[in-house]
Each structure stands twice: as structure tokens, then as C-alpha cells.
Write a protein that holds these residues in place. Structure first.
Motif, PDB file in Angstrom:
ATOM      1  N   ALA A  98       0.889  -1.256   0.019  1.00  0.00           N
ATOM      2  CA  ALA A  98      -0.155  -0.082   0.007  1.00  0.00           C
ATOM      3  C   ALA A  98       0.882   1.134   0.027  1.00  0.00           C
ATOM      4  O   ALA A  98       0.586   2.228  -0.817  1.00  0.00           O
ATOM      5  N   MET A  99       1.912   1.261   0.863  1.00  0.00           N
ATOM      6  CA  MET A  99       2.705   2.407   0.878  1.00  0.00           C
ATOM      7  C   MET A  99       3.726   2.718  -0.307  1.00  0.00           C
ATOM      8  O   MET A  99       3.739   3.759  -1.020  1.00  0.00           O
ATOM      9  N   ARG A 100       3.884   1.368  -1.182  1.00  0.00           N
ATOM     10  CA  ARG A 100       4.749   1.627  -2.455  1.00  0.00           C
ATOM     11  C   ARG A 100       3.583   2.137  -3.506  1.00  0.00           C
ATOM     12  O   ARG A 100       4.130   3.005  -4.158  1.00  0.00           O
ATOM     13  N   ARG A 101       2.481   2.070  -3.562  1.00  0.00           N
ATOM     14  CA  ARG A 101       1.618   2.364  -4.310  1.00  0.00           C
ATOM     15  C   ARG A 101       1.391   3.838  -4.133  1.00  0.00           C
ATOM     16  O   ARG A 101       1.255   4.762  -4.969  1.00  0.00           O
ATOM     17  N   SER A 102       1.495   4.238  -2.975  1.00  0.00           N
ATOM     18  CA  SER A 102       1.230   5.701  -2.659  1.00  0.00           C
ATOM     19  C   SER A 102       2.388   6.644  -3.132  1.00  0.00           C
ATOM     20  O   SER A 102       2.253   7.632  -3.674  1.00  0.00           O
ATOM     21  N   VAL A 103       3.703   6.167  -2.693  1.00  0.00           N
ATOM     22  CA  VAL A 103       4.622   6.876  -3.222  1.00  0.00           C
ATOM     23  C   VAL A 103       5.233   6.690  -4.705  1.00  0.00           C
ATOM     24  O   VAL A 103       5.815   7.735  -5.243  1.00  0.00           O
ATOM     25  N   THR A 104       4.575   5.919  -5.511  1.00  0.00           N
ATOM     26  CA  THR A 104       4.746   5.876  -6.857  1.00  0.00           C
ATOM     27  C   THR A 104       3.695   6.490  -7.734  1.00  0.00           C
ATOM     28  O   THR A 104       3.816   6.689  -8.924  1.00  0.00           O
ATOM     29  N   ASP A 105       2.734   7.003  -7.072  1.00  0.00           N
ATOM     30  CA  ASP A 105       1.736   7.853  -7.784  1.00  0.00           C
ATOM     31  C   ASP A 105       2.499   9.136  -8.436  1.00  0.00           C
ATOM     32  O   ASP A 105       2.700   9.978  -7.527  1.00  0.00           O
ATOM     33  N   ALA A 106       2.407   9.349  -9.578  1.00  0.00           N
ATOM     34  CA  ALA A 106       2.919  10.410 -10.009  1.00  0.00           C
ATOM     35  C   ALA A 106       2.153  11.548 -10.422  1.00  0.00           C
ATOM     36  O   ALA A 106       2.554  12.473 -11.354  1.00  0.00           O
ATOM     37  N   ASN A 107       1.007  11.557  -9.949  1.00  0.00           N
ATOM     38  CA  ASN A 107       0.050  12.903 -10.477  1.00  0.00           C
ATOM     39  C   ASN A 107       0.766  14.077 -10.038  1.00  0.00           C
ATOM     40  O   ASN A 107       1.347  14.243  -9.108  1.00  0.00           O
ATOM     41  N   ALA A 108       0.457  15.095 -10.835  1.00  0.00           N
ATOM     42  CA  ALA A 108       0.870  16.557 -10.535  1.00  0.00           C
ATOM     43  C   ALA A 108       0.384  17.101  -9.142  1.00  0.00           C
ATOM     44  O   ALA A 108      -1.079  16.963  -9.398  1.00  0.00           O
ATOM     45  N   PRO A 109       0.843  17.708  -8.450  1.00  0.00           N
ATOM     46  CA  PRO A 109       0.269  18.303  -7.455  1.00  0.00           C
ATOM     47  C   PRO A 109      -0.712  19.655  -7.838  1.00  0.00           C
ATOM     48  O   PRO A 109      -0.447  20.389  -8.825  1.00  0.00           O
ATOM     49  N   ARG A 110      -1.830  19.621  -7.182  1.00  0.00           N
ATOM     50  CA  ARG A 110      -2.813  20.677  -7.343  1.00  0.00           C
ATOM     51  C   ARG A 110      -3.408  20.750  -5.966  1.00  0.00           C
ATOM     52  O   ARG A 110      -3.515  20.040  -5.146  1.00  0.00           O
TER      53      ARG A 110
END
Length: 213
Positions: free
Chosen positions: A36-48
């Protein structure tokens, strides 16, 4: 009186030290938690900015930018940082103002800060986290990567401690059971970063909710 002395001591420590070097402890993670943590840190969506009302988002950004101006004079850099903090905090289910307080204590908003224990960047993330939940391409000095790791780690500790912010902050700093660090972060949050939408926006939201009902 003891509570007052404790609060004054925490604020004095905060004024004396621009950063409180973090040192999360390396611990075994279950396969499910690591995944679960790996999925979280590899999410590359641009901040907004993530607000229900865009006007509220702009009001938040303007006020936080004003408060941060002394530390980061460049407006573009301030707003880029604040947008990333708000996005990554909200995405992790954290209060962005709390995260601002944590960054103030951990690194003094220094992007390239390194602690004596080797923690890196704005949120003072220990490099072992990259081995456990990231990839070799992840650079902990990169702004959004550091924030994504830091918020993911704090969320993990909050879940581990069943919502106890005091204990989660202790784990984040590697000082579980001691009051100094949680008090510093909570003190910075309350003294410098707490925020509510302007009264006009709160009234408009209430009127809008009433109209829908």
C-alpha cells in the motif's frame, strides 16, 4: 503553571533550532502495508490544490504564502511548495497545516537539509524507506517525492497508532514516548499555521448547503 512552562520551553526550543533532525526507525513492514505504501509513493500525479471551492483554495494559498514569505522570498517557489504540501497532505488524509508545522520543525523549510542520522529533505525522510517502498530512481531531495514519502510515512504511523497523533509524531521522529518532539510540531502548527476560511466563504458554503437541502 507546569503546562505553561512546558509550552514556553517548547517554543524556546523551536526558536533556537531551525530544524529538528528526524530519524524514523527502520522496522519490518507486512507485505500488505509495504504494498500500500509503495502504491502511494509511486503515484506521479502532478500536485494541485484540492478544495471543494476554488475560492477557498486561493484564499488558503494566499494566506499560507504570506506566512511563509520570510522563509522563502520567491513567490513562485512558495506557491509551488504550498500546492504540493496541500495536495500530498490531503491525499494522505492529513491536515496540511499540521504538515507545515512538521516541516518547520524538521527542516526549517530547507529542501536540501540532512540530519546527523542521514534523514533528507523537507520532511527529513530516512533513505531506508526508498529500499522498502520506493525505487532507485526516487530522489528524496526532490520536492514532491520528499513530501509524498513524508506524508505516506506519517499516515502509516497514524494508522499504526490507531489515530494517536502524539504517538505517530513520536514514531516519525524516532522518539516514541517522549513529549519534546510532538509538542514542538503541535506548537508550530497552532502558533503559525492554523487556518480557517474567511467568514464570507464560510457563510457562502452554509448557504449553498442549505439550498441543496
Amino acid at each position: 503553571m507546569p503546562e505553561l512552562r512546558s509550552g514556553l520551553f517548547a517554543l524556546l526550543l523551536l526558536a533556537m533550532a531551525p530544524a529538528w533532525a528526524g530519524a524514523q526507525r527502520e522496522e519490518a513492514l507486512s507485505a500488505n502495508v509495504a504494498s500500500a505504501m509503495r502504491r502511494s509513493v509511486t503515484d506521479a500525479n502532478a500536485p494541485r490544490l484540492v478544495f471543494d471551492d476554488a475560492r477557498e483554495g486561493q484564499a488558503w494559498l494566499a494566506e499560507m504564502s504570506r506566512r511563509l514569505e520570510r522563509r522563502i522570498p520567491d513567490r513562485w517557489m512558495r506557491e509551488r511548495l504550498l500546492t504540493a504540501i496541500q495536495y500530498e497532505s490531503t491525499r494522505a488524509g492529513l491536515d496540511p497545516q499540521l504538515v507545515l508545522g512538521l516541516i518547520q520543525v524538521e527542516s526549517g523549510f530547507k529542501k536540501y537539509a540532512i540530519s546527523g542520522a542521514g534523514a533528507r529533505g523537507l520532511m527529513q525522510v530516512m533513505p531506508f524507506w526508498v529500499r522498502h517502498i520506493g525505487t532507485s530512481e526516487h530522489n528524496l531531495f526532490e520536492l514532491t517525492t520528499n513530501l509524498r514519502y513524508g506524508c505516506t510515512i506519517l499516515r502509516h504511523y497514524l494508522d499504526l497508532e490507531r489515530g494517536s497523533l502524539f504517538r505517530a509524531l513520536g514514531r516519525y521522529n524516532g522518539s516514541l514516548g517522549r513529549a519534546e518532539y510532538p509538542n514542538l510540531v503541535l506548537g508550530a502548527w497552532r502558533a503559525h499555521w492554523q487556518w480557517q476560511p474567511p467568514a464570507a466563504l464560510r457563510t457562502a458554503k452554509l448557504e449553498s448547503a442549505g439550498a441543496r437541502n
